[in-house]
Structures are given as C-alpha cells and as structure tokens.
Design a protein around this motif. Structure first.
Motif, short mmCIF file in Angstrom:
data_model
loop_
_atom_site.label_atom_id
_atom_site.label_comp_id
_atom_site.label_asym_id
_atom_site.label_seq_id
_atom_site.Cartn_x
_atom_site.Cartn_y
_atom_site.Cartn_z
N SER A 233 1.40 11.25 -0.34
CA SER A 233 1.03 9.60 -0.01
C SER A 233 0.08 9.18 -1.28
O SER A 233 0.10 7.84 -1.42
CB SER A 233 0.24 9.69 1.34
OG SER A 233 -0.58 10.63 1.38
N GLU A 234 -0.76 10.17 -1.85
CA GLU A 234 -1.71 9.57 -2.63
C GLU A 234 -0.83 9.44 -4.02
O GLU A 234 0.01 10.06 -4.49
CB GLU A 234 -2.80 10.68 -3.10
CG GLU A 234 -3.73 10.78 -1.93
CD GLU A 234 -3.33 12.00 -1.02
OE1 GLU A 234 -2.15 12.62 -1.46
OE2 GLU A 234 -3.80 12.16 0.01
N GLU B 91 -5.52 6.49 -2.95
CA GLU B 91 -5.73 6.99 -1.57
C GLU B 91 -4.98 5.83 -0.47
O GLU B 91 -4.82 6.05 0.67
CB GLU B 91 -6.43 7.84 -1.06
CG GLU B 91 -7.08 8.86 -1.92
CD GLU B 91 -8.26 9.92 -1.44
OE1 GLU B 91 -8.82 9.19 -0.53
OE2 GLU B 91 -8.28 10.60 -1.78
N ALA B 92 -4.89 4.59 -1.13
CA ALA B 92 -4.73 3.39 0.04
C ALA B 92 -3.34 2.95 0.13
O ALA B 92 -3.15 1.87 0.63
CB ALA B 92 -5.70 2.14 -0.54
N ALA B 93 -2.51 3.80 -0.52
CA ALA B 93 -1.16 3.19 -0.44
C ALA B 93 -0.38 3.38 0.77
O ALA B 93 -0.61 4.50 1.54
CB ALA B 93 -0.13 4.05 -1.75
N ASN B 94 0.39 2.29 1.34
CA ASN B 94 1.11 2.13 2.69
C ASN B 94 2.69 2.42 2.21
O ASN B 94 2.93 1.79 1.20
CB ASN B 94 0.78 1.21 3.44
CG ASN B 94 -0.61 1.21 4.02
OD1 ASN B 94 -1.16 2.14 4.48
ND2 ASN B 94 -1.41 -0.01 3.80
N ASP B 95 3.24 2.95 3.14
CA ASP B 95 4.63 3.01 2.61
C ASP B 95 5.49 1.72 2.64
O ASP B 95 5.14 0.70 3.47
CB ASP B 95 5.45 3.82 3.92
CG ASP B 95 7.01 4.08 3.73
OD1 ASP B 95 7.46 4.49 2.67
OD2 ASP B 95 7.82 3.95 4.65
N ASP C 239 4.77 -0.45 0.15
CA ASP C 239 3.77 -1.18 -0.83
C ASP C 239 4.47 -1.18 -2.01
O ASP C 239 4.70 -0.28 -2.76
CB ASP C 239 2.44 -0.78 -0.67
CG ASP C 239 1.72 -1.22 0.44
OD1 ASP C 239 2.18 -2.16 1.51
OD2 ASP C 239 0.39 -0.71 0.70
N GLN D 127 5.65 8.80 6.54
CA GLN D 127 4.44 8.24 6.90
C GLN D 127 3.88 9.69 7.69
O GLN D 127 4.33 10.40 8.26
CB GLN D 127 4.79 7.60 8.11
CG GLN D 127 3.68 6.80 8.75
CD GLN D 127 3.08 5.70 7.85
OE1 GLN D 127 1.97 5.86 7.47
NE2 GLN D 127 4.04 4.78 7.57
N ARG E 179 -1.68 10.46 11.83
CA ARG E 179 -3.03 9.73 11.74
C ARG E 179 -3.93 10.11 12.94
O ARG E 179 -3.56 10.34 13.98
CB ARG E 179 -2.97 8.32 11.61
CG ARG E 179 -2.02 7.95 10.52
CD ARG E 179 -1.95 6.29 10.23
NE ARG E 179 -1.01 5.87 9.28
CZ ARG E 179 -1.22 5.68 7.81
NH1 ARG E 179 -2.36 5.91 7.32
NH2 ARG E 179 -0.30 5.40 7.05
#
Length: 585
Positions: free
Chosen positions: A215-216, A272-276, A278, A308, A311
């Motif tokens: 995810s990073e 580290e703030a990426a969302n699927d 984006d 995803q 969390r």
C-alpha cells in the motif's frame, strides 16, 4: 550680504557632493599583438573635461601605473601593444576641472576572455525546464548563451541578457530528465568564455509500490550522472519538501525534512497515505541552505491499485451471555479488506489464548460468538484481523464488566465493578437489583464511577447486576453491556473443582461436576461443557451426574474446557455460572 552668504553655502555644498563618474569600461579584445580597450563616455556635470586616463598593471592587485592620458573627450577606444600576449589589467577614469569633486574609477578588466558562469541546477516547473546559474565573475559580461547538449554535439539554444534563469518550453515529458545544458558568457567586444565545466539536467523522480499488497509508495529522486557541478548537489542541512496532488487537485505540501545524511544518494521516501483508486502526482522541492531559488524534480504520477488492507477499529465492550457465549459491540464504519480471517484473543495474567469467534465481524455493530468462550475475571479481549496479504489490524482490549458485592455489619451492600474498556467517550452505569422472580429493579442510573452502596437492601433480595452504558464521541448510539450476577447471600452454596482426571485414584476426582451444599434445594439444573472451539461435549440436568472426560465413550484430549451451569434454587431466581476446568491424565 545675506545673498552672498547663501551663494557661498550652495557652492560649498556642491563642492562637497560633486562627483566625477567613470567611463563605462565595456571590454577588451586581443587582436594582432595588441589589446583593444573599448568604453563608452558618460556625461559629467561639473567643470571642463581635461583627459581620460588609462591605468595598467600586470596583476589584479597592482601596482597600477598611468598608461596614457587621452585629451579627446570623444575617444572610446585605445590600442595597447602586447606582442607577448601577457595578461594585463586595466581601469579608466576621467580628469575634469572640478576642484574637490570625488573621482570614480571604472571596473577593472583584464585582457583575457570572460570567465564562464557557474550552473546551479535545472528545475521542472509546470512542465517546463528552468535553467539556473550563478553570474560570471567577469564584470564585462553583458549576456549569456544557453547550449543544448546531446551525445554528439553542443547546440546553441538561445542568447539572454544578464538574467540568471532561462525557461525551456515545449520539452516532451519523456525528455525532461534526459536534456542536458551548458553555458557560456559574452562581453560587448564579442569575446566568449569557455563553456562551463560539466552539464546540468533535471532531477528525475521514480516510484514503486502502491499496488497489490504494497500500500505504501516509495519515491526516489535521482540526480542525473551527467551533473558534475558538485556545488549544487543537495547537502547536509538543505531541506526537502514533498508536494502531492490527489485526484487532479492542486499540489499541497505533504512533508518537509532536513537532509541529515548525504551518503544515501537515493534519499528514498515512503508515502503512506495512498488509498485504493487515488490518482496521485508527486514532486520534490529542494531548498538549498545558501542558494535561492528552490529546485524541483520532475513530476511522478501513478494510480494506486491497492488490495485494501484490514484496519484497526474500536471495540466498545463485551458481555457474557447466559449460555457462555460472548456478545461484543464495536465500531463498523471503517473500510475493511474483501477477505480476512478473525481471531479472538483472550489475554490473562502471563498468557494469551486465541479462539475463533465462528462468525464474521462485518457488517453490523454487534457480534455474538458461535459457542462459549472461557472467560475469568481479569481477562481482556480483542479481535485480530489478518488479510490475504498477511497484514494485521486489531481492536483495543475490552473486558466484561465484573461485579463484586460485599455486605457489612450495618446491613449496607457495597458494589464495586470494572469498566468495559479504556476508550474516549461517556460511560455511565446503571445498578440493577435482581428480585426472586428474576425481574430487576433499577436502583440508580447515570453513575460515572465504579462503586455504589445500597443502604437498605430488602430481605431476600441481595443479588445485583451492573449495566454499562457507553456512548462513543460524536455518536448518537449508546451501547449497553451487562455484568455478571453477584449475590451477597446464596441460599444454595456451590463448589466447582478446577481440575479432574479420569485416571484419578479417588472416585470424586474421576469426573467433573459441581458440589452443592443442598442439592435437594434446586428447582432446575443444567450443566453444559464445551471444548475450546465451542463444541458441546457434555450436557446433564442431573446435579449428581458428572462428566468423565469422554464423548461417545471415547476419551477427549487433555486441556481446558468451559463449563456453563444454569440452576434455580427453590423459590429463587434462575442463576448461571461460567468457568473453566482442566482435564489431566
């Protein structure tokens, strides 16, 4: 006399402030064994012209001697023989009949070609390349030439004035980092400096990650190897800023830091703030400690295609059901992975045991385990989620509300209990007294603390229960959790062994069952025993029957088993007890 005195003052002031400027010394050029000095004359506001003096020296610090005094006020060029091609230094000044005036001297120029400028860096701004350089130290320079450098040749790109920045437009995006540049300086005589040493090109920026289980996004600025101007490489003490555009929005500052170690040439940064889904674009800005302006890298863009991850989420509390199953309340407004496994961790003093709750967590705000789970006072519970990428998420720890009661000599009953969790938000408690017919009477509510005293308990009604009422911050929903039942006086006393063995020498230790002080005082009785996975291994409604450690005549493995006892004393309310017993051999 007054007029004459004022006139004298004006003349005195003129004498003090009058100044004879210097000729504008443009350049020198060498030609046929002589040096040609070129200048432009400037106007002088005081006195009469006398001469233009030229001074010469063999070293920049002198000594300078008068070479010639020219009486022609219109002359703008002078030829000085130099058959051996020695390096010479010159400056000019006027001689005017201006008593007391300050006489200025021109710039000092040598007879060699100008020195080249020093390149700083290439910055990428809005898709264009900005070439920045430091001015030539030669004062005669009046313009610069920018060259485009290829593998085979150096091509003049443009001639600019005394600016020290030049913008190259229309460069294809895939060539922004492969373009390289050099510079030269020119003077008014047409002399050009050598090309500066080395080439400069833009900082590249590459990225990896942001797909699948990673995810990073790792961002790596790369300085082109063609750059040999070490003065303008990032150094310790310089700062780097990361700017990010999300889904076509404007660039905003995401992070900034000071370079501490220049031995790591990659200067890798993890975003580290990426969302699927984006659409992300990045660039770094290097802020040199002693150089302005800042340098930007190229823009690196990608779409995050992330599996995803699971969390963390909040667990609000737990409650032991009458059948030994556990009920949980939790927050479900986080986005979880499509596939994950769930484990329920029960942590006790020095030991943690993991169970399967038997049901999925989401969707919903409540979960009841599929089977009994052995819980004792002091245990803490949490859920652990593991997704298909091996990433884990956890809840906070929570515990059932455990109640203890004590009756003193005055007849008052003191109740003390434990909280369901340690989370922000309001927790208030309701005290319930349980009547003989199993109905409840609310004694107090809205209690913020963990203790309560019942000053006048009714005879025969000395059993209590606590209801915890939790409202998360900024939420409209209140979650309730009931404690265990505790009584001050039990009409029927009961004892549970904590271990048994089918191979024991004494008959009483070969089977597991509760021992009552008066079994005849029971109206109803049911004992159920479960293994650690919640499967029922024994069930009986006979208070004298015990479990011998077998199922269908076959012995079960040694280990810890959960019991749940429900019984009703004669004329009293139904009660239930849950605990664990160890089977050994």
């Amino acid at each position: 006399m007054r007029f004459l005195f004022s006139l004298l003052l004006m003349l005195s002031a003129f004498a003090v402030h009058a100044q004879v400027p210097a000729p504008d010394f443009l350049c020198t050029r060498s030609e046929a064994g002589q040096e040609i000095l070129t200048w432009e004359n400037v106007s002088v506001d005081c006195g009469n012209y006398v001469a233009t003096e030229i001074y010469r020296a063999a070293a920049p610090d002198g000594p300078y001697t008068l070479l010639v005094s020219l009486p022609d006020s219109t002359q703008t060029e002078y030829l000085d023989p130099n058959p051996n091609g020695e390096q010479l230094f010159y400056f000019l000044r006027y001689v005017y009949d201006c008593p007391g005036a300050t006489v200025r001297t021109s710039d000092t120029l040598d007879n060699f070609v100008p020195q080249p400028p020093t390149p700083k860096f290439v910055s990428v701004v809005d898709g264009d390349l900005e070439i920045h350089w430091r001015p030539s130290p030669s004062p005669e320079v009046n313009r610069y030439v920018v060259f485009d450098v290829t593998d085979n040749q150096v091509i003049p790109l443009d001639t600019v004035g005394l600016d020290t920045v030049y913008t190259v437009t229309g460069v294809p995006s895939d060539e922004l980092t492969s373009r390289a540049y050099r510079l030269t300086a020119l003077d008014a005589c047409g002399n050009d400096s050598p090309l500066n040493e080395g080439t400069i090109s833009a900082f590249d920026l590459i990225g990896r990650g942001g797909v699948g289980c990673q995810s990073e996004i790792q961002l790596i600025p790369l300085q082109q190897e063609l750059l040999t101007v070490t003065e303008f490489r990032p150094r310790q003490g310089d700062t780097v800023s990361l700017f990010v555009s999300v889904n076509g929005g404007g660039y905003t500052l995401h992070d900034s830091w000071t370079i501490e170690d220049v031995t790591d040439t990659s200067q890798l940064y993890t975003y580290e703030a990426a969302n699927d889904g984006d659409s992300l674009c990045f660039y770094f800005q290097i802020n040199y400690a002693e150089i302005a302006p800042s340098q930007r890298t190229v823009v690196y863009c990608q779409v995050a295609n992330i599996s995803q991850p699971v969390r963390d989420f909040d667990l609000f509390g737990a409650e032991i059901q009458d059948n030994g199953e556990l009920r949980f309340g939790y927050q479900d407004d986080v986005v979880q992975a499509d596939n994950y496994s769930v484990a329920l961790e029960v942590a006790g003093p020095g030991d943690t045991t993991s169970y399967s709750p038997g049901v999925a967590l989401f969707p919903g705000e409540e979960l009841i385990t599929d089977g009994a789970v052995p819980i004792t006072p002091g245990n803490s519970l949490r859920f652990v989620l593991t997704d298909s990428c091996g990433r884990t998420a956890t809840t906070n720890y929570a515990s059932p509300v455990w109640l203890e009661v004590q009756n003193d000599a005055s007849g008052e009953t003191t109740l003390n209990w434990t909280p369901p969790h340690d989370l922000p938000g309001a927790v208030f408690y309701t005290v319930l007294r349980i009547n003989d017919d199993s109905t409840t009477t609310e004694l107090a509510t809205g209690i913020p603390g963990l203790t309560y005293t019942d000053p006048l308990p009714d005879p025969g009604q000395l059993c209590y229960r606590i209801q915890a009422n939790y409202t998360p911050p900024a939420a409209d929903t209140t979650y309730t959790f009931l404690s265990n039942v505790q009584c001050v006086v039990e009409a029927v006393e009961i004892y549970f062994p904590n271990v048994f063995s089918p191979d024991a020498l004494q008959d009483a230790n070969r089977a597991f069952r509760p021992f009552f002080n008066t079994p005849a005082g029971l109206e109803a009785y049911q004992l159920r025993i479960f293994n650690r996975w919640g499967a029922l291994v024994f069930e009986s409604e006979d208070p004298t029957a015990g479990w011998d450690g077998t199922v269908d005549g076959r012995g079960v493995p040694i280990g810890t088993y959960v019991y749940n006892l429900q019984y009703t004393p004669v004329g009293k309310f139904a009660r239930q007890l849950t605990g664990t017993v160890h089977l050994i051999r």
